[in-house]
Scaffold this active site. Structure first.
Site, PDB file in Angstrom:
ATOM      1  N   ALA A 149     113.185  83.569  31.352  1.00 28.65           N
ATOM      2  CA  ALA A 149     114.449  83.407  30.674  1.00 28.65           C
ATOM      3  C   ALA A 149     115.663  83.326  31.590  1.00 28.65           C
ATOM      4  CB  ALA A 149     114.596  84.314  29.550  1.00 28.65           C
ATOM      5  N   LYS A 180     110.072  67.460  44.652  1.00 25.77           N
ATOM      6  CA  LYS A 180     111.112  68.689  44.328  1.00 25.77           C
ATOM      7  C   LYS A 180     111.581  69.152  45.732  1.00 25.77           C
ATOM      8  CE  LYS A 180     113.829  71.391  42.721  1.00 25.77           C
ATOM      9  NZ  LYS A 180     115.094  70.913  42.091  1.00 25.77           N
ATOM     10  N   LEU A 181     110.710  69.725  46.486  1.00 26.79           N
ATOM     11  CA  LEU A 181     111.211  70.018  47.867  1.00 26.79           C
ATOM     12  C   LEU A 181     111.890  69.315  48.665  1.00 26.79           C
ATOM     13  CD1 LEU A 181     108.075  72.113  48.888  1.00 26.79           C
ATOM     14  CD2 LEU A 181     110.228  73.047  47.903  1.00 26.79           C
ATOM     15  N   LYS A 227     129.453  77.924  43.543  1.00 23.72           N
ATOM     16  CA  LYS A 227     130.053  76.800  43.261  1.00 23.72           C
ATOM     17  C   LYS A 227     130.868  77.110  41.972  1.00 23.72           C
ATOM     18  CE  LYS A 227     127.633  73.431  41.129  1.00 23.72           C
ATOM     19  NZ  LYS A 227     126.539  72.327  40.655  1.00 23.72           N
ATOM     20  N   CYS A 286     118.616  77.824  45.439  1.00 18.15           N
ATOM     21  CA  CYS A 286     117.380  76.809  45.768  1.00 18.15           C
ATOM     22  C   CYS A 286     117.656  76.121  47.300  1.00 18.15           C
ATOM     23  CB  CYS A 286     117.790  75.488  44.749  1.00 18.15           C
ATOM     24  SG  CYS A 286     117.360  76.031  43.055  1.00 18.15           S
ATOM     25  N   ARG A 299     117.753  91.027  29.869  1.00 11.86           N
ATOM     26  CA  ARG A 299     118.045  89.512  29.829  1.00 11.86           C
ATOM     27  C   ARG A 299     117.887  88.858  28.229  1.00 11.86           C
ATOM     28  NH1 ARG A 299     116.893  85.889  35.105  1.00 11.86           N
ATOM     29  NH2 ARG A 299     119.266  85.440  35.483  1.00 11.86           N
ATOM     30  N   ALA A 324     113.684  66.287  47.475  1.00  7.59           N
ATOM     31  CA  ALA A 324     114.854  66.160  46.920  1.00  7.59           C
ATOM     32  C   ALA A 324     115.856  67.095  47.421  1.00  7.59           C
ATOM     33  CB  ALA A 324     114.647  66.162  45.520  1.00  7.59           C
ATOM     34  N   ASN A 325     115.740  68.776  47.312  1.00  7.61           N
ATOM     35  CA  ASN A 325     116.516  69.599  47.522  1.00  7.61           C
ATOM     36  C   ASN A 325     116.985  69.464  48.986  1.00  7.61           C
ATOM     37  OD1 ASN A 325     117.160  70.553  45.165  1.00  7.61           O
ATOM     38  ND2 ASN A 325     116.044  72.306  45.105  1.00  7.61           N
TER      39      ASN A 325
HETATM   40  P1  NAD Z   1     115.921  83.349  37.630  1.00  7.59           P
HETATM   41  O1  NAD Z   1     115.849  84.495  38.265  1.00  7.59           O
HETATM   42  O2  NAD Z   1     117.200  83.165  36.915  1.00  7.59           O
HETATM   43  O3  NAD Z   1     114.820  83.532  36.113  1.00  7.59           O
HETATM   44  C1  NAD Z   1     113.548  83.901  36.475  1.00  7.59           C
HETATM   45  C2  NAD Z   1     113.122  84.782  35.373  1.00  7.59           C
HETATM   46  O4  NAD Z   1     111.689  85.094  35.365  1.00  7.59           O
HETATM   47  C3  NAD Z   1     113.691  86.219  35.286  1.00  7.59           C
HETATM   48  O5  NAD Z   1     114.645  86.632  34.297  1.00  7.59           O
HETATM   49  C4  NAD Z   1     112.501  87.332  35.599  1.00  7.59           C
HETATM   50  O6  NAD Z   1     112.522  88.496  34.791  1.00  7.59           O
HETATM   51  C5  NAD Z   1     111.403  86.427  34.709  1.00  7.59           C
HETATM   52  N1  NAD Z   1     110.140  86.779  35.128  1.00  7.59           N
HETATM   53  C6  NAD Z   1     109.595  87.070  36.369  1.00  7.59           C
HETATM   54  N2  NAD Z   1     108.427  87.214  36.232  1.00  7.59           N
HETATM   55  C7  NAD Z   1     107.965  87.365  35.241  1.00  7.59           C
HETATM   56  C8  NAD Z   1     106.715  87.597  34.350  1.00  7.59           C
HETATM   57  N3  NAD Z   1     105.732  87.670  35.037  1.00  7.59           N
HETATM   58  N4  NAD Z   1     106.693  87.400  32.961  1.00  7.59           N
HETATM   59  C9  NAD Z   1     107.885  87.121  32.629  1.00  7.59           C
HETATM   60  N5  NAD Z   1     109.101  86.909  33.111  1.00  7.59           N
HETATM   61  C10 NAD Z   1     108.981  86.822  34.546  1.00  7.59           C
HETATM   62  O7  NAD Z   1     115.522  81.994  38.264  1.00  7.59           O
HETATM   63  P2  NAD Z   1     116.008  80.700  38.110  1.00  7.59           P
HETATM   64  O8  NAD Z   1     117.082  80.392  38.821  1.00  7.59           O
HETATM   65  O9  NAD Z   1     115.747  80.210  36.777  1.00  7.59           O
HETATM   66  O10 NAD Z   1     114.683  79.831  38.750  1.00  7.59           O
HETATM   67  C11 NAD Z   1     113.311  79.823  38.251  1.00  7.59           C
HETATM   68  C12 NAD Z   1     112.638  78.734  38.990  1.00  7.59           C
HETATM   69  O11 NAD Z   1     113.150  77.375  38.931  1.00  7.59           O
HETATM   70  C13 NAD Z   1     112.628  78.892  40.582  1.00  7.59           C
HETATM   71  O12 NAD Z   1     111.410  78.553  40.954  1.00  7.59           O
HETATM   72  C14 NAD Z   1     113.724  78.074  40.928  1.00  7.59           C
HETATM   73  O13 NAD Z   1     113.537  77.721  42.572  1.00  7.59           O
HETATM   74  C15 NAD Z   1     113.676  76.843  40.242  1.00  7.59           C
HETATM   75  N6  NAD Z   1     114.934  76.174  39.894  1.00  7.59           N
HETATM   76  C16 NAD Z   1     115.986  76.831  39.931  1.00  7.59           C
HETATM   77  C17 NAD Z   1     117.109  75.862  39.607  1.00  7.59           C
HETATM   78  C18 NAD Z   1     118.533  76.638  39.483  1.00  7.59           C
HETATM   79  O14 NAD Z   1     119.474  75.877  39.402  1.00  7.59           O
HETATM   80  N7  NAD Z   1     118.496  77.912  39.332  1.00  7.59           N
HETATM   81  C19 NAD Z   1     117.215  74.735  39.610  1.00  7.59           C
HETATM   82  C20 NAD Z   1     115.970  74.088  39.607  1.00  7.59           C
HETATM   83  C21 NAD Z   1     114.861  74.743  40.007  1.00  7.59           C
HETATM   84  C1  UDX Z   2     120.567  72.127  43.538  1.00 14.79           C
HETATM   85  C2  UDX Z   2     120.352  70.785  43.265  1.00 14.79           C
HETATM   86  O1  UDX Z   2     121.510  69.997  43.182  1.00 14.79           O
HETATM   87  C3  UDX Z   2     119.463  70.696  41.725  1.00 14.79           C
HETATM   88  O2  UDX Z   2     119.090  69.106  41.704  1.00 14.79           O
HETATM   89  C4  UDX Z   2     118.325  71.641  42.087  1.00 14.79           C
HETATM   90  O3  UDX Z   2     117.638  71.468  40.871  1.00 14.79           O
HETATM   91  C5  UDX Z   2     118.677  73.005  42.311  1.00 14.79           C
HETATM   92  O4  UDX Z   2     119.495  73.270  43.613  1.00 14.79           O
HETATM   93  P1  UDX Z   2     122.689  73.950  42.544  1.00 14.79           P
HETATM   94  O5  UDX Z   2     122.137  74.565  43.849  1.00 14.79           O
HETATM   95  O6  UDX Z   2     122.574  74.522  41.161  1.00 14.79           O
HETATM   96  O7  UDX Z   2     121.677  72.730  42.504  1.00 14.79           O
HETATM   97  O8  UDX Z   2     124.141  73.215  42.690  1.00 14.79           O
HETATM   98  P2  UDX Z   2     124.545  71.981  43.567  1.00 14.79           P
HETATM   99  O9  UDX Z   2     125.611  71.175  43.036  1.00 14.79           O
HETATM  100  O10 UDX Z   2     123.453  71.159  44.385  1.00 14.79           O
HETATM  101  O11 UDX Z   2     125.476  72.573  44.816  1.00 14.79           O
HETATM  102  C6  UDX Z   2     124.877  73.490  46.017  1.00 14.79           C
HETATM  103  C7  UDX Z   2     125.662  73.937  47.056  1.00 14.79           C
HETATM  104  O12 UDX Z   2     126.037  72.849  47.630  1.00 14.79           O
HETATM  105  C8  UDX Z   2     126.959  74.503  46.362  1.00 14.79           C
HETATM  106  O13 UDX Z   2     127.236  75.616  47.354  1.00 14.79           O
HETATM  107  C9  UDX Z   2     127.705  73.411  46.460  1.00 14.79           C
HETATM  108  O14 UDX Z   2     129.122  73.999  46.606  1.00 14.79           O
HETATM  109  C10 UDX Z   2     127.467  72.855  47.584  1.00 14.79           C
HETATM  110  N1  UDX Z   2     127.900  71.413  47.849  1.00 14.79           N
HETATM  111  C11 UDX Z   2     127.759  70.678  47.191  1.00 14.79           C
HETATM  112  C12 UDX Z   2     128.870  71.029  48.932  1.00 14.79           C
HETATM  113  O15 UDX Z   2     129.158  71.822  49.963  1.00 14.79           O
HETATM  114  N2  UDX Z   2     129.108  69.768  49.020  1.00 14.79           N
HETATM  115  C13 UDX Z   2     128.624  68.718  48.198  1.00 14.79           C
HETATM  116  O16 UDX Z   2     129.181  67.743  48.429  1.00 14.79           O
HETATM  117  C14 UDX Z   2     127.978  68.980  47.096  1.00 14.79           C
END
Ligand code: NAD
Ligand code: UDX
Length: 484
Positions: A9, A217-218, A336, A273, A38, A220-221
């Site tokens: 969550a 996914k990897l 950000k 990420c 949480r 794109a990031n």
């Molecule tokens: P997060 O740390 O906010 O949330 C993960 C949650 O999973 C935590 O609350 C943790 O307690 C829970 N958890 C861990 N192990 C568990 C288990 N065995 N059973 C139940 N709950 C469990 O992480 P997040 O930012 O939501 O990222 C999750 C995934 O999504 C990562 O792989 C991340 O790379 C990917 N992702 C993140 C973003 C982003 O913007 N944060 C965007 C795209 C993808």
């Molecule tokens: C990123 C990807 O954009 C998203 O698609 C993926 O799912 C998760 O990782 P996020 O990290 O949440 O998202 O924010 P993002 O808007 O991508 O910014 C990442 C960092 O880059 C921030 O620190 C932001 O300030 C910085 N940034 C972004 C710059 O310095 N310059 C830019 O032009 C854009």
């Protein structure tokens, strides 16, 4: 009624599932987590994460077809589709430390799914994982629960924090990877596609094989981060030559093959990420015998580290080569704007750099709690950073509490400060009364803008010495020693 359960969550699981529940009233969605605090917060008035628009969505569905619970096993057992959205951080010790993804949470979730399942399930990788993770998960599931059919799908999430709800409502694409070569795989892909089709146009739902989805996914990031490192590398050259990075970005981005987005120079990218996923990509390349490819992507991180270091060096060298005992106001700590998330925020490295030069920091951020900042500044990044002989100077808890003060507004932070350092592009920093701020600072009064939010000309007119990333240098700074 289709039942969905999401394990995790967090920043992804919470908003993603809330939007699915909103857009699909006929689907029951349970979001489960091992963290009691949480889940309590998700069920309260103050949600555990700050994300514009999220409160509204949650309020509309919570208790109807959206539930947050710590009863992980029970909800998983009842679900038809199980999303796994647990954290996959970089390993901090052991094999692959500092690069490989730590799949401990993922593996324990997979083992638990195998243990409790009594009916067939679609298991969806929502977390970002290394390519071929689905194969490992398949093995764990099928070897530990022989009678049940599991279909594994990869459905990586592309939302960005701060705009998560808008991104989920109107995604550029939804990616679903599955075993296209089998009937069961095709059926599972269709089931998940039907969920998103409630609100996402069909042509934006892309279906691929599992490995393409995981790798996309990897990739794109990595591409996004590479754009930032590219423009940041050019920002250094702009400062050396008198070019203006905003003008360069604009001109370059006008080429329709390049496009205008993600070309804002900054003190460096942060967030949970980009760095993690690129390091993961580097590790996978190395493991697959592709050192040249690994080295290419490593540079994106190196430039990001260089940019943060360059910013600190510029600040210190501009202030007569020392900030010892000087008060530096830090405006913004989150990675950000529009999020309270501090994971990998450049503010941590910048603040640690200034603390190692014995500065006093007064920090203001509209969304980050004091305890979070103190913890971020005291903790080592990797296990080896805290070992004797490590080149990293980690401030101790005591030195952090003595040298760092957290305040509740920008005026309080900047009062009597020798310099202002803007590290997050919060909108409110654009419209501060800089004349009033200037009058309350000792002279010379400096502004170091790591996000290009201030009007440089206006501030220089007030009397500030202004450094802004990639902008022509203040005459004062030109006379200072060059920074590496
Ligand atoms: P997060 O740390 O906010 O949330 C993960 C949650 O999973 C935590 O609350 C943790 O307690 C829970 N958890 C861990 N192990 C568990 C288990 N065995 N059973 C139940 N709950 C469990 O992480 P997040 O930012 O939501 O990222 C999750 C995934 O999504 C990562 O792989 C991340 O790379 C990917 N992702 C993140 C973003 C982003 O913007 N944060 C965007 C795209 C993808
Ligand atoms: C990123 C990807 O954009 C998203 O698609 C993926 O799912 C998760 O990782 P996020 O990290 O949440 O998202 O924010 P993002 O808007 O991508 O910014 C990442 C960092 O880059 C921030 O620190 C932001 O300030 C910085 N940034 C972004 C710059 O310095 N310059 C830019 O032009 C854009």
């Amino acid at each position: 009624m289709v039942k969905i359960c999401c394990i995790g969550a967090g920043y992804v699981g919470g908003p993603t599932m809330a939007v699915i529940a909103l857009k699909c009233p006929s689907i029951e969605v349970a979001v489960v987590d091992i963290s009691v605090s949480r889940i309590r917060a998700w069920n309260s008035e103050k949600l555990p994460i700050y994300e514009p628009g999220l409160d509204d969505v949650v309020k509309k569905c919570r208790g109807k077809n959206l539930f947050f619970s710590n009863e992980v096993e029970k909800n998983v057992a009842q679900a038809d589709i199980v999303f796994v959205s647990v954290n996959t951080p970089t390993k901090t010790s052991g094999l692959g430390a500092g690069k490989a993804a730590d799949l401990t949470y993922w593996e324990s979730a997979a083992r638990m799914i195998a243990d409790v399942s009594k009916s067939s399930k679609i298991v969806v990788e929502k977390s970002t994982v290394p390519v071929k993770t689905a194969e490992a998960i398949e093995k764990i599931l099928t070897h530990n629960n022989k009678g049940i059919e599991f279909q594994i799908l990869s459905n990586p999430e592309f939302l960005a924090e701060g705009t998560a709800i808008a991104d989920l409502f109107d995604p550029d694409r939804v990616l679903i990877g599955g075993r296209e070569e089998t009937q069961g795989g095709l059926k599972a892909i269709k089931t998940l596609k039907d969920v998103y089709a409630h609100w996402v146009p069909q042509e934006r739902i892309i279906c691929t094989n599992l490995w393409s989805a995981e790798l996309s996914k990897l990739a794109a990031n990595a591409f996004l981060a590479q754009r930032i490192s590219s423009v940041n590398s050019i920002s250094a050259l702009c400062e050396a030559t008198g070019a203006n990075v905003t003008q360069v970005s604009y001109s370059v981005g006008k080429d329709s093959r390049i496009g205008p987005k993600f070309l804002s120079a900054s003190v460096g990218f942060g967030g949970s990420c980009f760095q993690k996923d690129i390091l993961n990509l580097v590790y996978i390349c190395e493991c697959n015998g592709l050192p040249e490819v690994a080295n290419y992507w490593k540079q994106v991180i190196k430039i990001n580290d260089y940019q943060k270091k360059r910013f600190v060096n510029r600040l210190v060298s501009s202030m007569f080569n020392t900030v010892s005992g000087k008060k530096i106001a830090i405006l913004g700590f989150s990675f950000k704007k529009d999020t309270g998330d501090t994971r990998e925020t450049p503010a941590i490295d910048v603040c640690k750099g200034l603390l190692s030069d014995r500065a006093h920091l007064i920090i203001y951020d509209p969304q980050v709690a004091e305890a979070q900042m103190m913890m971020d500044l005291s903790l080592p990044k990797f296990d080896w950073d805290s070992q004797p002989g490590s080149p990293m100077q980690i401030p101790t808890d005591e030195s952090v509490s003595q040298s760092v003060k957290v305040v509740h507004n920008a005026y309080e932070a900047t009062k009597d400060a020798h310099a202002i350092c803007i590290l997050t592009e919060w909108d409110e920093f654009k419209n501060l009364d800089y004349k009033k701020i200037y009058d309350n600072m000792p002279k010379p009064a400096y502004v170091f803008d790591g996000r290009n939010v201030v009007d440089v000309g206006k501030l220089r007119q007030i009397g500030f010495i202004v450094y802004a990333i990639g902008k022509p240098l203040d005459p004062w700074l030109k006379d200072m020693p060059a920074v590496a």
